[in-house]
Scaffold this motif. Sequence first.
Motif, PDB file in Angstrom:
ATOM      1  N   THR A 369       0.852  -1.187   0.000  1.00  0.00           N
ATOM      2  CA  THR A 369       0.000   0.000   0.000  1.00  0.00           C
ATOM      3  C   THR A 369       0.887   1.237   0.000  1.00  0.00           C
ATOM      4  O   THR A 369       2.117   1.127  -0.021  1.00  0.00           O
ATOM      5  CB  THR A 369      -0.901   0.053   1.249  1.00  0.00           C
ATOM      6  N   TYR A 390     -10.816  -2.951   2.613  1.00  0.00           N
ATOM      7  CA  TYR A 390     -10.674  -1.601   2.074  1.00  0.00           C
ATOM      8  C   TYR A 390      -9.731  -0.829   2.983  1.00  0.00           C
ATOM      9  O   TYR A 390      -9.932  -0.766   4.210  1.00  0.00           O
ATOM     10  CB  TYR A 390     -12.035  -0.905   2.005  1.00  0.00           C
ATOM     11  N   ASN A 425      -6.790   5.219  -1.810  1.00  0.00           N
ATOM     12  CA  ASN A 425      -7.344   4.107  -1.046  1.00  0.00           C
ATOM     13  C   ASN A 425      -7.382   2.869  -1.934  1.00  0.00           C
ATOM     14  O   ASN A 425      -7.397   2.969  -3.167  1.00  0.00           O
ATOM     15  CB  ASN A 425      -8.747   4.439  -0.547  1.00  0.00           C
ATOM     16  N   ILE A 426      -7.420   1.693  -1.314  1.00  0.00           N
ATOM     17  CA  ILE A 426      -7.323   0.446  -2.078  1.00  0.00           C
ATOM     18  C   ILE A 426      -8.393  -0.532  -1.612  1.00  0.00           C
ATOM     19  O   ILE A 426      -8.610  -0.712  -0.404  1.00  0.00           O
ATOM     20  CB  ILE A 426      -5.938  -0.206  -1.906  1.00  0.00           C
ATOM     21  N   ASP A 442      -5.774  -6.305  -5.862  1.00  0.00           N
ATOM     22  CA  ASP A 442      -6.165  -4.895  -5.898  1.00  0.00           C
ATOM     23  C   ASP A 442      -7.134  -4.686  -7.066  1.00  0.00           C
ATOM     24  O   ASP A 442      -6.749  -4.772  -8.237  1.00  0.00           O
ATOM     25  CB  ASP A 442      -4.919  -4.027  -6.074  1.00  0.00           C
ATOM     26  N   THR A 444      -9.227  -1.860  -7.127  1.00  0.00           N
ATOM     27  CA  THR A 444      -9.726  -0.501  -6.919  1.00  0.00           C
ATOM     28  C   THR A 444     -10.187   0.132  -8.220  1.00  0.00           C
ATOM     29  O   THR A 444     -11.302   0.672  -8.305  1.00  0.00           O
ATOM     30  CB  THR A 444      -8.634   0.364  -6.277  1.00  0.00           C
ATOM     31  N   ASP A 450     -11.642   3.988  -7.841  1.00  0.00           N
ATOM     32  CA  ASP A 450     -10.530   4.907  -8.032  1.00  0.00           C
ATOM     33  C   ASP A 450     -10.994   6.284  -8.492  1.00  0.00           C
ATOM     34  O   ASP A 450     -10.189   7.163  -8.755  1.00  0.00           O
ATOM     35  CB  ASP A 450      -9.529   4.338  -9.053  1.00  0.00           C
TER      36      ASP A 450
END
Length: 622
Positions: A369, A390, A425-426, A442, A444, A450
Motif C-alpha cells: 500500500t 478496504y 485508497n485500495i 487490488d 480498486t 478509483d
Amino acid sequence: MTQNTLITGRLIARGAVIVILLIVGWLLLREQTREAFEGRSAGSIQAPPEHDWKRIDNPRGDGWKTEALASEISQQLDRLRAVIAGEGGTGSLSSIAASSFACGDLRPGNLATAYEAPSLVVRRKNTGAGRPEVPPVHRGIAGLEKALEDFTGPWSGSRNVRASFKVYGIEERDGLVETTQYLAILSRSEAGLLEAHSTWTARWKKDGPAAALLTSLEVSALEQTRSRRQGPLFSDRTGAVLGANPSFRRQLQLGLNHWLNRSQDNRFFALLGTPGLALGDVNGDGLDDLYVCQEGGLPNLLFLRNPDGTATDSSAASGANWLESSRAALLVDLDNDGRQDLAVTVLGAVVLAAGDGTGRFELRSCLPTGNDTMSLSAADPDLDGDLDLYVCSHKADDLSQDAGVVSIGATEGFVYHDANNAAANILFRNDISASGKWTFTDITAQSGLDVNNRRFSFAAAWEDYDNDGDPDLYVANDFGRNNLYRNESDGKGGLRFVDVAAGEGAEDSASGMSVSWSDYDRDGLMDIYISNMFSAAGARVTSQELFKPRASGLVRRRLQRFARGNTLLRGGDDGFEDASLIANVNMGRWAWGSGFVDINGDGWDDLVVANGYITTEDTGDL
C-alpha cells in the motif's frame, strides 16, 4: 544527475525561497504591527522584545476589529464565568455590565423533560432557529445579579464547579456588538452530577478604549442533565483490566511524547499518534480479546480476556507482536474457517495473519500500500461469501517520505476544502483459494473505486443504504469532499461502484475523521454520522467580510463548513438531508471518532464522540 538528485535540489531551492519569504514577511508584519499597535511611524519605534508574540498577534492592527473585540469580550465573559462558577462574588458585575442592562430568565421555567431514567434526567429548552422573544424581567446591575443567582441556584454550594464560554459568532452594527456563545457547566454535589449546556446571545456597548459592557442577554437553547449518582455514568477501568501487565505500565502508560523523544525513526509519527485497536474472540472462549497497535519500535500487543474481567498480555505467544509502526487492525474471519484472523496496516503494507483459534497467528501475506495508511474496513461487496478489505490512506508517498515536510499545506496544488492530491485508497478482493493459499487482488480501478480517490482519507464504513442487498461504502476524508460509493454490481460477479455523494446530498466536506451508520430514527432507512471539527474561532473568522473577500460564495461556504462540527445525515427516499443542527449533534468539539451505540439498552441508538486535542498555553494565535 539522477532524477532523485534533481528533485532533492528543487526541494532545497524551494525550501530556501520559502525561508527567505517567511523572514521578509515576518519583518514586514512586525513593522506594520508595531505601527498599528503604537500609532507611530516605523522609524520612531523600538524593536519589540524577542518572541513577543502578543505584540505581533494584533488583530486590530491587521484590520480584524471584530477579532480584537472578541478577545476583549472573552475577557469579560471570563469574569462572568468566575461568578457563575462561584469563584468570585458579584461585586465585579459593575465592570462587566452597563447600568442599562436587561435580560429575561437565564434558566427558563418551562424546561421540558426530554429523557428520564432512574439515574439520569435530561431537561431541555430549544427555541430552534431565530431569536427568542423573551421580555426582560431583570434590569440593571442588580437585575443581572438576580438573574445569575436564579441561574446558578441548582449548583450553588456544589464543589468542583467548572464553567466555560466559547464565542463562535460576532457582529458589530449600530454602535453595538452582538456575540453568540456556548456556555458549558459541570458541577458535583451530594445530590449527584449536574451538567448544563446553554447558548446565549449577548449584546455589548463599546465606547472608546473602555471595556465593552454587557447590555442584554438572551437564552436561545438550554439543556440540563442531572445524574442522581454520586459518581460518573462511566468509570475508567483500564488499570483494573490491564494494570497487572508489565507492558501496560512500561509502555502504554508512558504516552506518545515519551516514545516520540526516544524513537530512532520518527518520520512517520503522527502529531497525536494514530495507532488503532481491534476486539475479537481469538481463542474461542466466548470473551472478546484486545489487540492494540503501537508506533514503530514498540511491539503490538494482544491481551486475552479472563473470566474475572482482567486481561493477560499474550503478545509474544501470539506471534503478532510486530514492531512496525501500525495504524489499524481488524479481527475478522478471512478464510471462513470459523476462527478470527488478523489484518494490520503498517507503513506501506497490510499484514495478514491466520488465527488458529487459540490466540496464535501465522503470517500469511503482506499487501503493498502507500506509506500513510490510516484505517481498515471489511465487507463482502461482491457477495461471493468472503470478506474483502478496504484500506484508507492519507498523505501521498512523495510527501510522507520527506522527513522535512511537516505541513499538509506544503504540498504543491493543495486545496484545503477540495483536495485531490492524496494517497489512493485500495480495495483488496479476497481470493483465498480452497487449497489455503492467501491471495488478495487490488481491484480498486476496475471496481470504480478509483474515482475521486485522492482525498486524504481517514475512515470508511460499509452499509446497504439503498436496501438493494449489497453493501455500499462511505469514506470520510480529512481534506476534500467525502465519498458515497453506491454498489451497482450486476449480480453476475462484476463489481461496480459509482460515487453518488453529490447527487445524494451526502458530500460532507469538513475534515472528516470517522463515520458510523445507523437507522437512528427507525424509519427503515440508514443514516450517517461523521465526526469533524468544531472551532469557535474558525466560525467567527470565516463569517467576517474580511475573510477571503475575493473568494466565491461557494468557496467561502465550504471553508465556513470546516468550523461547524459534526454532521448527521438523515436518510430519505430522495437521498440524505443534513439534520445536524436540528438534532443538536454538531458540537462534538475536535472529534476524532464517533459511533452509534445503544448505551442504555432502550432500543434507540445513541451517539458516542471521542474528542480532544493538545492543550497548551493560549498564545492568542489562531
